[in-house]
Design an enzyme around this catalytic site. Structure first.
Site, PDB file in Angstrom:
ATOM      1  N   ASP A 116      37.704  41.661  37.281  1.00  0.00           N
ATOM      2  CA  ASP A 116      38.219  41.525  35.931  1.00  0.00           C
ATOM      3  C   ASP A 116      39.296  40.440  35.985  1.00  0.00           C
ATOM      4  OD1 ASP A 116      38.774  42.258  33.182  1.00  0.00           O
ATOM      5  OD2 ASP A 116      40.569  43.243  33.950  1.00  0.00           O
ATOM      6  N   ASP A 170      42.151  39.689  33.098  1.00  0.00           N
ATOM      7  CA  ASP A 170      43.467  39.956  32.495  1.00  0.00           C
ATOM      8  C   ASP A 170      44.098  41.221  33.065  1.00  0.00           C
ATOM      9  OD1 ASP A 170      43.189  37.705  30.791  1.00  0.00           O
ATOM     10  OD2 ASP A 170      41.873  38.881  29.504  1.00  0.00           O
ATOM     11  N   ASP A 173      41.824  46.674  36.133  1.00  0.00           N
ATOM     12  CA  ASP A 173      43.055  47.397  35.794  1.00  0.00           C
ATOM     13  C   ASP A 173      42.835  48.465  34.734  1.00  0.00           C
ATOM     14  OD1 ASP A 173      44.379  46.227  32.880  1.00  0.00           O
ATOM     15  OD2 ASP A 173      42.714  45.151  33.770  1.00  0.00           O
TER      16      ASP A 173
END
Length: 228
Positions: free
Chosen positions: A11, A13, A186
């Site tokens: 991922d 961001d 995250d």
């Protein structure tokens, strides 16, 4: 017996970047006078809260997020993106994140960034990480090849991110059984893909993902700051 392809999925961001590039691009368009500082900020903040809550209407959001790009046109938009990369993204490229990507590359893994942010914002960011393969929200184009504000195909958000990675594998004659995949994320928004891979890594995780990772015995990686 064929050796499995080792796949390292990231991922973007809050995983490889300590910021949200989509949200930061919105703030940047305010700073350069492309969007109304009050009205745009209110809507941008509202969309961001929906994203964190897992309730984002991605089609509405992409129309909103790309409106300034569409109105300004290709030349101005690409010039602004260069400024954004220099002023916002370059300072957010952290050595520990670059090293993590490069560790997988040196090991011979196939490295892919899979993000829910659109391709206009993220293509140069993937290049900055030295990653050739980007799975991002594809933007539909008009007859002149410019952005329309609509999404092309399945958006790489939530369950759609796992679908898009699966499509990418199928395009190469592969499936999940033929790869050994690690995924760093995250966010609980990425739960479908985290559950799909062999090695899920909760990276700088939000509170819900941290709790789930502990419950399931998943690796937790605090890439940017120590966390209990």
């Amino acid at each position: 017996m064929h050796k499995k392809l080792r796949l390292a999925l990231f991922d973007l961001d809050h995983t490889l970047l300590p910021i949200d590039s989509d949200y930061a691009w919105g703030e940047f368009t305010q700073a350069i006078g492309w969007t109304d500082p009050v009205v745009f900020k209110q809507r941008n903040d509202a969309f961001y809260e929906h994203y964190k809550a897992g309730t984002l209407d991605v089609h509405d959001y992409v129309r909103f997020a790309t409106e300034a790009i569409r109105l300004q046109g290709r030349e101005a938009a690409l010039a602004a993106r260069e400024r954004f990369m220099a002023e916002v993204i370059a300072p957010a490229l952290r050595p520990e994140a670059l090293e993590l990507v490069q560790t997988h590359q040196r090991a011979g893994d196939t490295v892919v960034i899979a993000t829910a942010t659109n391709e206009f914002v993220t293509e140069p960011i993937a290049r900055a990480f030295g990653v050739e393969t980007l799975i991002a929200v594809r933007l539909a184009r008009d007859g002149d090849g410019w952005i329309t504000g609509e999404i092309d195909g399945v958006p790489s958000t939530r369950e759609g991110k796992a679908v898009r990675v699966g499509q990418w594998l199928a395009d190469r004659g592969l499936d999940w059984a033929g790869v050994e995949a690690t995924f760093y994320s995250d966010s609980m928004n990425d739960l479908a893909l985290l559950e799909q891979v062999d090695h899920p890594v909760a990276t700088n995780p939000d509170d819900r993902l941290r709790a789930l990772a502990r419950e399931r015995g998943w690796r937790i990686l605090n890439l940017f700051s120590p966390h209990p």
